[in-house]
Design an enzyme around this catalytic site. Structure first.
Site, short mmCIF file in Angstrom:
data_model
loop_
_atom_site.label_atom_id
_atom_site.label_comp_id
_atom_site.label_asym_id
_atom_site.label_seq_id
_atom_site.Cartn_x
_atom_site.Cartn_y
_atom_site.Cartn_z
N ASP A 1 -35.92 44.30 -6.69
CA ASP A 1 -35.87 45.67 -6.16
C ASP A 1 -37.11 46.46 -5.98
O ASP A 1 -37.30 47.60 -6.00
CB ASP A 1 -34.70 46.43 -6.40
CG ASP A 1 -34.49 47.67 -5.18
OD1 ASP A 1 -34.48 47.17 -4.04
OD2 ASP A 1 -34.00 48.72 -5.70
N SER B 1 -35.03 56.93 -3.46
CA SER B 1 -35.42 55.40 -3.67
C SER B 1 -36.63 54.84 -3.30
O SER B 1 -37.29 55.28 -2.29
CB SER B 1 -34.44 54.43 -2.90
OG SER B 1 -33.22 54.27 -3.46
N HIS C 1 -35.09 47.32 -1.14
CA HIS C 1 -33.86 47.98 -0.29
C HIS C 1 -34.16 49.07 0.70
O HIS C 1 -33.73 49.29 1.72
CB HIS C 1 -32.59 48.46 -0.74
CG HIS C 1 -32.68 49.79 -1.58
ND1 HIS C 1 -33.16 49.85 -3.07
CD2 HIS C 1 -32.48 50.74 -1.29
CE1 HIS C 1 -32.97 51.10 -3.21
NE2 HIS C 1 -32.59 51.75 -2.04
#
Length: 365
Positions: free
Chosen positions: A149, A224, A119
């Protein structure tokens, strides 16, 4: 009457730094149309393998008096800042818009392979990587997998400080954790510490069921793709989510390193994950139909579901006698199998129920 409890919401955290509107006539940035979006995205490799045989109980456990500076200095060099640009056509202004984003990544090989989250780089038209030395590289996408992911980038460089890859198979709750990343997209190299709060937390992140490590180390938008390390400096996870429930802190999550690196290796070898079981359908949760539940919205021609005789708008009632109420339930069961396994499904079609045998295909086809 007891108040209805809302389920916690878990989000992925790429920072969206703002929009720059560019006119097609001259390609110039138009200051009058620029502005901050102010939102967050909901959101055997070549690395140095950790060959230590120490058990978690033998590892250095941090206390408030423990100095982790030497460990942090070692592992933080392998964590990079990632910035992205995504171009989107803007017919209203007869031009296009460029969205800037930011996240983190971890160097896993000296010759420039970097692991991050799907993402973080999804849809990006350009990706830049900045190391702790201040060197910036243009990065290309080797492969990216939405389900796990996980994504792998490549930069043209040699002699980069690769992370020491640990293992997530023998972790224990209470172990010290060190999270390193790029929170808010502007604070690269930020270090936070905590403990492992849980080892196999099953949560749903943006509609995808995931089994993740849980930590109370501070995790914020921009973290992230960054690293979660143990007290010895070994990489044990890739940070990817936190709770976005109002007033809740200390709930951060990371993909276990064993799973993340297994996917990364496939992305490096094949550019995609090729051995994941698949039904070859799109599913939708719908409460407006005659019976609430999970329905088949699309079927891939000649795929597993098509060959089993399933149809669009079939409601999946159970799989192998296990009741399912949502697309997440179905995905969880499918992921526990391998391509070629047979599922016994009970479906409801036109008000009547029937049993269907489905042989799982692979994500490759």
């Amino acid at each position: 009457m007891k108040p209805t409890k809302k389920p916690p919401v878990y989000t992925m955290h790429r920072v969206r730094k703002g929009w720059l509107a560019a006119g097609v006539c001259a390609g110039m940035v138009c200051a009058s149309l620029s502005g901050a979006a102010g939102g967050y995205a909901y959101a055997t490799l070549h690395g140095n393998q950790d060959e230590s045989t120490a058990t978690p109980a033998q590892s250095v456990m941090a206390s408030p008096e423990t100095d982790l500076s030497a460990v942090v200095e070692s592992c933080r060099q392998s964590v990079v800042e990632i910035t992205t640009e995504t171009r989107e056509d803007n017919p209203v202004f007869s031009g296009y818009a460029i969205e800037q984003g930011a996240g983190s990544g971890v160097i896993v090989s000296e010759d420039g392979y970097i692991i991050t989250n799907h993402h973080v780089i999804s849809g990006a038209s350009s990706i830049a990587v900045k190391t702790t030395t201040g060197q910036t590289y243009e990065a290309s996408v080797v492969g990216s997998d939405e389900v796990s992911d996980v994504a792998v980038l490549k930069v043209d460089a040699q002699g980069l400080p690769a992370a020491r890859i640990g293992t997530s198979s023998n972790l224990q709750v209470g172990q010290t954790t060190i999270a390193i990343g790029n929170p808010l997209g502007s604070l690269g190299g930020t270090v936070t510490t905590g403990i492992l709060s849980a080892l196999d937390r099953e949560i749903e992140v943006d509609g995808e069921p995931m089994t993740l490590l849980q930590t109370d180390a501070a995790v914020n938008p921009g973290n992230s793709g960054g690293g979660l390390f143990d007290a010895s400096g070994s990489l044990i996870g890739i940070v990817n989510a936190k709770t976005s429930s109002e007033g809740i802190e200390g709930l951060g999550f990371a993909i276990p390193v064993d799973e993340a690196m297994a996917v990364a290796q496939q992305l490096m070898n094949d550019g995609a994950v090729t051995n994941r079981a698949a039904m070859h359908v799109s599913l939708v949760d719908d409460s407006r139909q005659g019976a609430a539940g999970v329905y088949i919205a699309q079927i891939v021609e000649n795929g597993a579901a098509d060959q089993a005789g399933l149809r669009v708008m079939d409601r999946i009632v159970s799989i192998d006698k296990e009741a399912v109420d949502s697309a997440a339930d179905v995905k969880k069961i499918v992921r526990s199998h391998q391509a070629g396994d047979t599922l016994t499904m009970e479906i409801e079609r036109d008000g009547s129920r029937q049993t269907v045998e489905l042989v799982l295909g692979s994500s490759q086809n």
